[in-house]
Design a protein around this motif. Structure first.
Motif, PDB file in Angstrom:
ATOM      1  N   GLU A   1       0.596  -1.658  -0.743  1.00  0.00           N
ATOM      2  CA  GLU A   1       0.404  -0.045   0.071  1.00  0.00           C
ATOM      3  C   GLU A   1       0.658   1.345  -0.111  1.00  0.00           C
ATOM      4  O   GLU A   1       0.160   2.763  -1.238  1.00  0.00           O
ATOM      5  N   ASN A   2       1.853   0.809   0.923  1.00  0.00           N
ATOM      6  CA  ASN A   2       2.280   2.117   0.856  1.00  0.00           C
ATOM      7  C   ASN A   2       3.972   2.726  -0.765  1.00  0.00           C
ATOM      8  O   ASN A   2       3.411   4.040  -0.960  1.00  0.00           O
ATOM      9  N   ILE A   3       3.766   1.768  -1.755  1.00  0.00           N
ATOM     10  CA  ILE A   3       4.429   2.054  -2.846  1.00  0.00           C
ATOM     11  C   ILE A   3       3.153   2.447  -3.834  1.00  0.00           C
ATOM     12  O   ILE A   3       3.227   3.115  -4.995  1.00  0.00           O
ATOM     13  N   ALA A   4       1.633   1.469  -3.635  1.00  0.00           N
ATOM     14  CA  ALA A   4       0.469   2.030  -4.217  1.00  0.00           C
ATOM     15  C   ALA A   4       0.149   3.681  -4.078  1.00  0.00           C
ATOM     16  O   ALA A   4      -0.767   3.487  -5.164  1.00  0.00           O
ATOM     17  N   GLU A   5       0.065   3.798  -3.089  1.00  0.00           N
ATOM     18  CA  GLU A   5      -0.577   4.868  -2.613  1.00  0.00           C
ATOM     19  C   GLU A   5      -0.685   6.677  -3.582  1.00  0.00           C
ATOM     20  O   GLU A   5      -1.335   6.915  -3.948  1.00  0.00           O
ATOM     21  N   ALA A   6       0.762   7.037  -4.022  1.00  0.00           N
ATOM     22  CA  ALA A   6       0.940   7.679  -4.973  1.00  0.00           C
ATOM     23  C   ALA A   6       0.498   7.169  -5.891  1.00  0.00           C
ATOM     24  O   ALA A   6       0.197   8.207  -7.010  1.00  0.00           O
ATOM     25  N   LEU A   7       0.107   6.305  -7.107  1.00  0.00           N
ATOM     26  CA  LEU A   7      -0.252   6.000  -7.698  1.00  0.00           C
ATOM     27  C   LEU A   7      -2.124   5.814  -7.931  1.00  0.00           C
ATOM     28  O   LEU A   7      -2.205   5.709  -8.777  1.00  0.00           O
ATOM     29  N   ILE A   8      -2.898   5.427  -6.289  1.00  0.00           N
ATOM     30  CA  ILE A   8      -4.234   5.668  -6.698  1.00  0.00           C
ATOM     31  C   ILE A   8      -4.495   6.707  -6.082  1.00  0.00           C
ATOM     32  O   ILE A   8      -5.103   8.156  -7.983  1.00  0.00           O
ATOM     33  N   THR A   9      -3.041   7.839  -5.617  1.00  0.00           N
ATOM     34  CA  THR A   9      -4.099   9.448  -5.204  1.00  0.00           C
ATOM     35  C   THR A   9      -3.215  10.528  -5.954  1.00  0.00           C
ATOM     36  O   THR A   9      -3.800  11.052  -6.703  1.00  0.00           O
ATOM     37  N   VAL A  10      -2.184  10.346  -6.553  1.00  0.00           N
ATOM     38  CA  VAL A  10      -1.524  11.218  -7.264  1.00  0.00           C
ATOM     39  C   VAL A  10      -2.141  11.187  -8.959  1.00  0.00           C
ATOM     40  O   VAL A  10      -2.126  12.126 -10.091  1.00  0.00           O
ATOM     41  N   ARG A  11      -1.614   9.693  -9.429  1.00  0.00           N
ATOM     42  CA  ARG A  11      -1.933   9.240 -10.866  1.00  0.00           C
ATOM     43  C   ARG A  11      -3.475   8.556 -10.669  1.00  0.00           C
ATOM     44  O   ARG A  11      -3.902   8.189 -12.011  1.00  0.00           O
ATOM     45  N   LYS A  12      -4.067   8.706 -10.184  1.00  0.00           N
ATOM     46  CA  LYS A  12      -5.566   8.258  -9.878  1.00  0.00           C
ATOM     47  C   LYS A  12      -6.045   6.775 -10.665  1.00  0.00           C
ATOM     48  O   LYS A  12      -6.481   6.398 -11.785  1.00  0.00           O
ATOM     49  N   MET A  13      -4.815   6.133 -11.173  1.00  0.00           N
ATOM     50  CA  MET A  13      -5.204   4.762 -11.196  1.00  0.00           C
ATOM     51  C   MET A  13      -5.920   3.474 -10.386  1.00  0.00           C
ATOM     52  O   MET A  13      -5.758   4.058  -9.568  1.00  0.00           O
ATOM     53  N   ASN A  14      -6.444   2.845 -10.900  1.00  0.00           N
ATOM     54  CA  ASN A  14      -7.298   2.259 -10.343  1.00  0.00           C
ATOM     55  C   ASN A  14      -6.727   1.139  -9.275  1.00  0.00           C
ATOM     56  O   ASN A  14      -5.593   0.859  -9.338  1.00  0.00           O
ATOM     57  N   LYS A  15      -6.820   0.725  -7.729  1.00  0.00           N
ATOM     58  CA  LYS A  15      -6.393   0.714  -7.051  1.00  0.00           C
ATOM     59  C   LYS A  15      -5.944  -1.004  -7.095  1.00  0.00           C
ATOM     60  O   LYS A  15      -4.815  -1.147  -6.403  1.00  0.00           O
ATOM     61  N   ARG A  16      -6.848  -1.641  -7.530  1.00  0.00           N
ATOM     62  CA  ARG A  16      -6.255  -3.461  -8.059  1.00  0.00           C
ATOM     63  C   ARG A  16      -4.781  -3.071  -8.994  1.00  0.00           C
ATOM     64  O   ARG A  16      -3.927  -3.795  -8.511  1.00  0.00           O
ATOM     65  N   ILE A  17      -4.584  -2.313 -10.071  1.00  0.00           N
ATOM     66  CA  ILE A  17      -3.607  -2.093 -11.323  1.00  0.00           C
ATOM     67  C   ILE A  17      -2.511  -1.392 -10.191  1.00  0.00           C
ATOM     68  O   ILE A  17      -1.032  -2.371 -10.475  1.00  0.00           O
ATOM     69  N   ALA A  18      -3.334  -0.332  -9.596  1.00  0.00           N
ATOM     70  CA  ALA A  18      -1.708  -0.015  -8.205  1.00  0.00           C
ATOM     71  C   ALA A  18      -0.906  -0.662  -7.764  1.00  0.00           C
ATOM     72  O   ALA A  18       0.033  -1.184  -7.506  1.00  0.00           O
ATOM     73  N   MET A  19      -2.028  -1.773  -7.148  1.00  0.00           N
ATOM     74  CA  MET A  19      -1.753  -3.050  -6.205  1.00  0.00           C
ATOM     75  C   MET A  19      -0.618  -3.515  -7.224  1.00  0.00           C
ATOM     76  O   MET A  19       0.492  -4.295  -6.609  1.00  0.00           O
ATOM     77  N   ASP A  20      -0.617  -4.102  -8.142  1.00  0.00           N
ATOM     78  CA  ASP A  20      -0.550  -4.962  -8.973  1.00  0.00           C
ATOM     79  C   ASP A  20       1.347  -3.988  -9.363  1.00  0.00           C
ATOM     80  O   ASP A  20       1.771  -4.737  -9.297  1.00  0.00           O
ATOM     81  N   ILE A  21       0.932  -3.085  -9.716  1.00  0.00           N
ATOM     82  CA  ILE A  21       2.885  -2.837  -9.765  1.00  0.00           C
ATOM     83  C   ILE A  21       3.338  -2.404  -8.719  1.00  0.00           C
ATOM     84  O   ILE A  21       4.590  -2.805  -8.271  1.00  0.00           O
TER      85      ILE A  21
END
Ligand SMILES: Nc1ncnc2c1ncn2[C@@H]1O[C@H](COP(=O)(O)OP(=O)(O)OP(=O)(O)O)[C@@H](O)[C@H]1O
Ligand SMILES: [Mg+2]
Length: 250
Positions: free
Chosen positions: A99-119
Motif C-alpha cells: 500500500e505504501n508503494i501503491a499510494e501515490a499511484l492511486i492518489t496522484v496518478r488516479k490509477m485503479n486500486k487493483r492495477i496500482a497494487m499489481d504494480i
C-alpha cells in the motif's frame, strides 16, 4: 536533465548555499559528499523545491524556474517529477509495504486500486521484498523499510531521484541490501543524486562525485579520478580523514 545555476540559499542571515552550479544528465548517477553542515541536504531540498532557493535558477528538462518568482504550477510540476528518499524512510505506518508503494499511484496518478497494487507487487519483487507485501513498516527491518521507500520513489518514474543519506540510519549489516537496490537502479539508468557518507559505494556506483564544503562545490570529477587524483587541499584533507578512520579503502 536537471540543472542549477548560481543557486544561493539563506536561512535568515545564514548564507548556506553560496552560488552553486550543477548539471545532472539523464541517466547519470551523481554522489554528493562533504562534511556535516556543508549544505548537502539543503542542496537536495532546493532541487525539488522542498526548500525555496533564495536566488538562482533551476531547470528540470522543459521546466525553467527562477527562484525570485516561482509559480504554483512550476512548483507542483517540479515536485511531481522528482522523488526523494530520506534517511528515516518516512513510510506510512498504517499502510502495508504494498500500500505504501501503491499510494501515490492511486492518489496522484488516479490509477485503479487493483492495477496500482499489481504494480506495487512488481516493484516489491524488484527490491527483493515480494514476500513482504502485507507487512506493516513496524514488522520490517530498517533495511526492508528503506527498500520499500526506494520502491515507492521509483514506481512513479520520476525524472530524478534524490537520496539524502539513505543508509545512515541503518545497522551496518543492513546497509548493503539497500545499496544493492540503488546500484540496480543506477544500472537501469535512473537519474540519481545521492548524498552519502559511504565513500566506497559512491566510488562504485556514481558516474561523478561532487565534494561540497561550506556551501560551495569545491571539486567534482569522475568517480575514478576523484578518489585517485583529488586536486583541492580541502578534498585531500577530507579523504585523509576518512582513510584514517578506516571508513574506506582505495
Ligand atoms: N531549516 C533550516 N533553518 C535554519 N538553518 C538551517 C536549516 N536547514 C539547514 N540549516 C543550516 O544550514 C547549514 C547546512 O545544513 P545541511 O543540513 O544542508 O548540511 P549537510 O551537509 O546536509 O549536513 P549533514 O552531513 O550533517 O547532514 C547548517 O549550518 C544548518 O544548520
Ligand atoms: Mg544532511
Amino acid at each position: 536533465m536537471i540543472e542549477i545555476k548560481n543557486l544561493h540559499k539563506y536561512f535568515e542571515n545564514h548564507h548556506v548555499l553560496k552560488g552553486l552550479d550543477l548539471t545532472v544528465s539523464q541517466g547519470e548517477t551523481v554522489a554528493v559528499i562533504g562534511p556535516s553542515g556543508s549544505g548537502k541536504s539543503t542542496l537536495l531540498r532546493c532541487m525539488n523545491l522542498l526548500e525555496i532557493p533564495s536566488t538562482g535558477e533551476l531547470r528540470l528538462d522543459e521546466i525553467h524556474i527562477n527562484a525570485r518568482h516561482i509559480s504554483k504550477t512550476d512548483l507542483l510540476s517540479i515536485r511531481k517529477n522528482t522523488a526523494m528518499v530520506f534517511q528515516n524512510y518516512n513510510l506510512f505506518a498504517n499502510k502495508t509495504a504494498a500500500e505504501n508503494i501503491a499510494e501515490a499511484l492511486i492518489t496522484v496518478r488516479k490509477m485503479n486500486k487493483r492495477i496500482a497494487m499489481d504494480i506495487a507487487q512488481q516493484m516489491l519483487k524488484k527490491v527483493g521484498l515480494e514476500n513482504k507485501a502485507d507487512h506493516y513498516p513496524s514488522g520490517l527491518s530498517g533495511g526492508q523499510q528503506q527498500r520499500v521507500a526506494i520502491g515507492r520513489a521509483l514506481v512513479l518514474n520520476p525524472r530524478v531521484v534524490l537520496f539524502d543519506e539513505p543508509t545512515s540510519a541503518l545497522d551496518p549489516e543492513l546497509v548493503q541490501e539497500v545499496l544493492q537496490v540503488i546500484r540496480n537502479a543506477a544500472q537501469e539508468h535512473v537519474t540519481m543524486v545521492i548524498v552519502t557518507h559511504e565513500l566506497d559505494f559512491a566510488r562504485d556506483v556514481a558516474d561523478r562525485i561532487i565534494f561540497m564544503d561550506d556551501g560551495k562545490i569545491v571539486e567534482q570529477n569522475s568517480a575514478a579520478e576523484f578518489f585517485i587524483n583529488p586536486r583541492q587541499e580541502r578534498t585531500i584533507k577530507f579523504l585523509e580523514k576518512f582513510k584514517q578512520q578506516n571508513m574506506y579503502y582505495i
